[in-house]
Design a protein around this motif. Structure first.
Motif, PDB file in Angstrom:
ATOM      1  N   ARG A 124      13.065   6.196 -15.647  1.00 34.34           N
ATOM      2  CA  ARG A 124      11.748   5.836 -16.172  1.00 34.34           C
ATOM      3  C   ARG A 124      11.495   4.340 -16.034  1.00 34.34           C
ATOM      4  O   ARG A 124      10.384   3.920 -15.701  1.00 34.34           O
ATOM      5  N   GLU A 125      12.532   3.529 -16.295  1.00 30.73           N
ATOM      6  CA  GLU A 125      12.387   2.069 -16.201  1.00 30.73           C
ATOM      7  C   GLU A 125      11.853   1.659 -14.832  1.00 30.73           C
ATOM      8  O   GLU A 125      10.924   0.869 -14.726  1.00 30.73           O
ATOM      9  N   ILE A 126      12.411   2.216 -13.792  1.00 31.58           N
ATOM     10  CA  ILE A 126      12.005   1.857 -12.434  1.00 31.58           C
ATOM     11  C   ILE A 126      10.665   2.498 -12.071  1.00 31.58           C
ATOM     12  O   ILE A 126       9.748   1.841 -11.584  1.00 31.58           O
ATOM     13  N   LEU A 127      10.534   3.793 -12.312  1.00 29.00           N
ATOM     14  CA  LEU A 127       9.347   4.512 -11.865  1.00 29.00           C
ATOM     15  C   LEU A 127       8.081   4.119 -12.613  1.00 29.00           C
ATOM     16  O   LEU A 127       6.983   4.242 -12.075  1.00 29.00           O
ATOM     17  N   GLU A 128       8.217   3.644 -13.840  1.00 29.22           N
ATOM     18  CA  GLU A 128       7.035   3.163 -14.555  1.00 29.22           C
ATOM     19  C   GLU A 128       6.745   1.705 -14.224  1.00 29.22           C
ATOM     20  O   GLU A 128       5.620   1.251 -14.364  1.00 29.22           O
ATOM     21  N   LEU A 129       7.753   0.991 -13.776  1.00 34.20           N
ATOM     22  CA  LEU A 129       7.589  -0.408 -13.394  1.00 34.20           C
ATOM     23  C   LEU A 129       6.821  -0.542 -12.079  1.00 34.20           C
ATOM     24  O   LEU A 129       5.992  -1.435 -11.916  1.00 34.20           O
ATOM     25  N   VAL A 130       7.081   0.360 -11.153  1.00 34.24           N
ATOM     26  CA  VAL A 130       6.479   0.279  -9.815  1.00 34.24           C
ATOM     27  C   VAL A 130       5.128   0.997  -9.808  1.00 34.24           C
ATOM     28  O   VAL A 130       5.028   2.157 -10.189  1.00 34.24           O
ATOM     29  N   THR A 131       4.105   0.274  -9.356  1.00 36.89           N
ATOM     30  CA  THR A 131       2.771   0.861  -9.247  1.00 36.89           C
ATOM     31  C   THR A 131       2.461   1.198  -7.788  1.00 36.89           C
ATOM     32  O   THR A 131       3.145   0.724  -6.866  1.00 36.89           O
ATOM     33  N   ILE A 132       1.427   1.961  -7.618  1.00 40.07           N
ATOM     34  CA  ILE A 132       0.958   2.283  -6.268  1.00 40.07           C
ATOM     35  C   ILE A 132       0.584   0.994  -5.536  1.00 40.07           C
ATOM     36  O   ILE A 132       0.889   0.827  -4.356  1.00 40.07           O
ATOM     37  N   ALA A 133      -0.023   0.051  -6.243  1.00 36.63           N
ATOM     38  CA  ALA A 133      -0.393  -1.235  -5.632  1.00 36.63           C
ATOM     39  C   ALA A 133       0.840  -1.991  -5.150  1.00 36.63           C
ATOM     40  O   ALA A 133       0.802  -2.628  -4.092  1.00 36.63           O
ATOM     41  N   ASP A 134       1.938  -1.924  -5.903  1.00 33.94           N
ATOM     42  CA  ASP A 134       3.181  -2.584  -5.482  1.00 33.94           C
ATOM     43  C   ASP A 134       3.665  -2.028  -4.147  1.00 33.94           C
ATOM     44  O   ASP A 134       4.098  -2.776  -3.271  1.00 33.94           O
ATOM     45  N   VAL A 135       3.597  -0.718  -4.011  1.00 33.42           N
ATOM     46  CA  VAL A 135       4.070  -0.081  -2.772  1.00 33.42           C
ATOM     47  C   VAL A 135       3.155  -0.458  -1.611  1.00 33.42           C
ATOM     48  O   VAL A 135       3.636  -0.830  -0.535  1.00 33.42           O
ATOM     49  N   VAL A 136       1.848  -0.390  -1.834  1.00 30.22           N
ATOM     50  CA  VAL A 136       0.895  -0.722  -0.770  1.00 30.22           C
ATOM     51  C   VAL A 136       1.085  -2.158  -0.304  1.00 30.22           C
ATOM     52  O   VAL A 136       1.096  -2.439   0.894  1.00 30.22           O
ATOM     53  N   SER A 137       1.266  -3.068  -1.248  1.00 27.45           N
ATOM     54  CA  SER A 137       1.404  -4.491  -0.904  1.00 27.45           C
ATOM     55  C   SER A 137       2.811  -4.847  -0.418  1.00 27.45           C
ATOM     56  O   SER A 137       3.036  -5.940   0.071  1.00 27.45           O
ATOM     57  N   ARG A 138       3.742  -3.928  -0.582  1.00 27.33           N
ATOM     58  CA  ARG A 138       5.160  -4.148  -0.246  1.00 27.33           C
ATOM     59  C   ARG A 138       5.754  -5.288  -1.075  1.00 27.33           C
ATOM     60  O   ARG A 138       6.699  -5.938  -0.658  1.00 27.33           O
ATOM     61  N   GLU A 139       5.159  -5.523  -2.239  1.00 27.76           N
ATOM     62  CA  GLU A 139       5.649  -6.539  -3.163  1.00 27.76           C
ATOM     63  C   GLU A 139       6.203  -5.847  -4.398  1.00 27.76           C
ATOM     64  O   GLU A 139       5.566  -5.792  -5.449  1.00 27.76           O
ATOM     65  N   LEU A 140       7.405  -5.318  -4.241  1.00 21.63           N
ATOM     66  CA  LEU A 140       8.033  -4.572  -5.325  1.00 21.63           C
ATOM     67  C   LEU A 140       8.523  -5.518  -6.417  1.00 21.63           C
ATOM     68  O   LEU A 140       8.868  -6.672  -6.133  1.00 21.63           O
ATOM     69  N   PRO A 141       8.564  -5.036  -7.661  1.00 23.68           N
ATOM     70  CA  PRO A 141       9.067  -5.875  -8.749  1.00 23.68           C
ATOM     71  C   PRO A 141      10.483  -6.376  -8.471  1.00 23.68           C
ATOM     72  O   PRO A 141      11.279  -5.703  -7.799  1.00 23.68           O
ATOM     73  N   GLU A 142      10.793  -7.546  -8.997  1.00 24.36           N
ATOM     74  CA  GLU A 142      12.092  -8.189  -8.771  1.00 24.36           C
ATOM     75  C   GLU A 142      13.258  -7.254  -9.089  1.00 24.36           C
ATOM     76  O   GLU A 142      14.222  -7.185  -8.341  1.00 24.36           O
ATOM     77  N   ARG A 143      13.185  -6.544 -10.190  1.00 25.45           N
ATOM     78  CA  ARG A 143      14.281  -5.641 -10.582  1.00 25.45           C
ATOM     79  C   ARG A 143      14.534  -4.592  -9.509  1.00 25.45           C
ATOM     80  O   ARG A 143      15.675  -4.271  -9.189  1.00 25.45           O
ATOM     81  N   VAL A 144      13.507  -4.068  -8.926  1.00 28.98           N
ATOM     82  CA  VAL A 144      13.641  -3.062  -7.869  1.00 28.98           C
ATOM     83  C   VAL A 144      14.249  -3.685  -6.621  1.00 28.98           C
ATOM     84  O   VAL A 144      15.150  -3.113  -5.999  1.00 28.98           O
TER      85      VAL A 144
END
Length: 155
Positions: A124-144
């Motif tokens: 849940r920590e990872i999957l709720e942290l990452v948004t669709i916008a993060d994937v589209v922009s290829r700018e994933l959160p630091e933790r990921v």
């Protein structure tokens, strides 16, 4: 974690939809299911049923008619991967079709419940942290990025 083909296709379709509507100079035209299916190589009939589920789950909206198609129901920044997965497959983690807090182990296996709950929390920590916008922009959160950069994560 195992992702069903249905979840994989749903995530890819939502990301494709976000990319198609965000990169068009402010245009917010609906995207046809045929275009999504072709772009992500998803069987069209299978995608139609997934899009219906996503519409019922409040992730996408549909517009009928010659100018019809699909668009995100909310900004891509407001839609997490976890939300899409839950709409398609239900709870993030289950054991024999039950939520981890509802399984009952006896004796030496009793601690397995804590393991399943911890696994769900981690997922849940990872999957709720990452948004669709993060994937589209290829700018994933630091933790990921940190987790994915660990060579042991790849084996």
């Amino acid at each position: 974690m195992r992702l069903s083909a249905r979840v994989d296709y749903a995530l890819r379709a939502v990301v494709e939809l976000a990319a198609a509507t965000s990169g068009s100079g402010g245009e917010d035209r609906p995207v046809t299911s045929e275009r999504l299916a072709h772009a992500q190589q998803i069987p069209p009939k299978f995608l139609e049923s997934i899009l219906l589920q996503l519409r019922r789950g409040g992730v996408v909206t549909a517009q009928r008619g010659p100018e019809g198609g699909y668009r995100l129901a909310r900004p891509a920044e407001d839609i997490s991967l976890a939300e899409v997965i839950r709409v398609i497959d239900g709870p993030l983690a289950n054991v024999r079709g039950q939520r981890p807090e509802n399984v009952d182990y006896k004796g030496p296996a009793e601690a397995l419940q804590d393991v399943w709950i911890a696994l769900r929390a981690s997922e849940r920590e990872i999957l709720e942290l990452v948004t669709i916008a993060d994937v589209v922009s290829r700018e994933l959160p630091e933790r990921v990025r940190e987790l994915a950069a660990d060579p042991s994560a790849w084996v």
